[in-house]
Design a protein around this motif. Structure first.
Motif, PDB file in Angstrom:
ATOM      1  N   ASP A   1       1.231  -1.178   0.003  1.00 54.35           N
ATOM      2  CA  ASP A   1       0.003  -0.263   0.176  1.00 54.35           C
ATOM      3  C   ASP A   1       1.194   1.408  -0.118  1.00 54.35           C
ATOM      4  OD1 ASP A   1      -2.055  -1.461   0.118  1.00 54.35           O
ATOM      5  OD2 ASP A   1      -2.458  -1.146   1.830  1.00 54.35           O
ATOM      6  N   LYS A   2       0.126   2.624  -0.505  1.00 55.84           N
ATOM      7  CA  LYS A   2       0.753   4.094  -0.456  1.00 55.84           C
ATOM      8  C   LYS A   2       0.083   4.318  -0.005  1.00 55.84           C
ATOM      9  CE  LYS A   2       3.615   7.044  -2.318  1.00 55.84           C
ATOM     10  NZ  LYS A   2       4.104   7.516  -3.800  1.00 55.84           N
TER      11      LYS A   2
ATOM     12  N   PHE B   1       4.520  -1.007   3.904  1.00 54.76           N
ATOM     13  CA  PHE B   1       3.760  -0.127   3.049  1.00 54.76           C
ATOM     14  C   PHE B   1       4.543   1.456   3.329  1.00 54.76           C
ATOM     15  CE2 PHE B   1       2.415  -0.123   7.630  1.00 54.76           C
ATOM     16  CZ  PHE B   1       2.413   0.631   8.110  1.00 54.76           C
TER      17      PHE B   1
END
Length: 289
Positions: free
Chosen positions: A54-55, A84
């Motif tokens: 994830d970002k 992330f």
């Protein structure tokens, strides 16, 4: 209305001098382990809010909720099991310079590497939505943050709504809108493809956020919006006060409101809406014969 995180205008006065950053960070996983850190990680796991790769764009308004959320994400990144990235976004809707300086000072002290993006949201809201500024402001700010998050390559936008925001929204809908609808811990953006909105503070009660902020010696932003400051009365604050008064006689009424959204009995409601289509229990009444 200090920001998109739904933070109120109550002024939080620190109970001590500003503590060293190391002590503030340590208190999250020590002093407030049960009431803040564990609730944060529980929401992350229970609602699958953060995944490998994830970002995440973390929306920072400068209020108590978003500052704590930023520190919680940093702790999760430091000690968690997932890989992330984080972007800390500040959407400046037209803050007074003194307010902006306080925001920057707090973030620098707390080691939150913010990126500030200016806008004219306050001016626009004052011009087109003087009667209901908070609703329009929140929508405009959220749209701005979605667009900026997408521009930065993020797939998630994190907002600082907490447990009390959830139950107050539920009661606002029941009492004023005539429907049963609550805040969800995550949802897909309607107008921005491939971005999810997440609320990782979903299970954290506001009182403990206040306690953390005050004991840390931090002065968060409070009511920075001059448009909303012109208004007398606010339905959300009325609901907050109502729930507080009911709690004097029914201690866990807030938790019951929260659980009600988890335990909807579809066999015992008059009607519901799914994917924009309305249904009545009578539509299925004779199917059971």
């Amino acid at each position: 209305m200090s920001g998109i995180a739904g933070e109120g205008c109550e002024i939080l006065v620190p109970t001590s001098e500003r503590k060293p950053l190391a002590d503030i960070e340590r208190s999250i996983v020590k002093t407030y382990r049960k009431k803040i850190w564990s609730k944060f990680t529980k929401a992350i796991k229970e609602y699958n809010l953060v995944e490998d790769g994830d970002k995440i764009a973390v929306a920072i308004s400068g209020g108590k909720d978003s500052l704590l959320m930023a520190k919680l994400f940093q702790e999760l990144q430091r000690h968690g099991q997932m890989n992330f990235e984080l972007e800390f976004l500040v959407m400046d809707p037209g803050y007074h310079e003194n307010v902006k300086e306080l925001l920057i000072d707090n973030c620098q002290y707390l080691n939150i590497p913010i990126k500030i993006y200016p806008s004219d949201v306050f001016q626009v809201v004052d011009r087109i939505a003087q009667e209901y500024p908070c609703y329009m402001c929140a929508r405009m700010r959220r749209g701005f943050l979605y667009a900026k998050a997408k521009e930065l390559g993020c797939n998630k936008l994190a907002l600082g709504h907490h447990f009390n925001d959830v139950i107050e929204t539920t009661m606002l809908n029941v009492l004023y809108a005539g429907n049963f609808k609550t805040m969800l811990p995550k949802l897909r953006a309607t107008n921005f493809e491939d971005i999810e909105l997440i609320r990782p503070m979903y299970l954290i009660e506001e009182q403990y956020i206040k306690n953390f902020t005050q004991s840390s010696g931090i002065w968060p932003l409070n009511c920075a919006c001059m448009v909303a400051a012109k208004k007398i009365g606010n339905k959300r604050y009325e609901i907050k006060e109502m729930i507080s008064n009911i709690k004097k006689d029914f201690k866990d009424v807030d938790k019951s409101i929260f659980r009600a959204a988890e335990n909807v009995n579809m066999d015992s409601i008059l009607g519901w809406q799914k994917d924009g289509e309305k249904h009545s229990y009578l539509d299925f009444y004779y199917d059971e014969e």
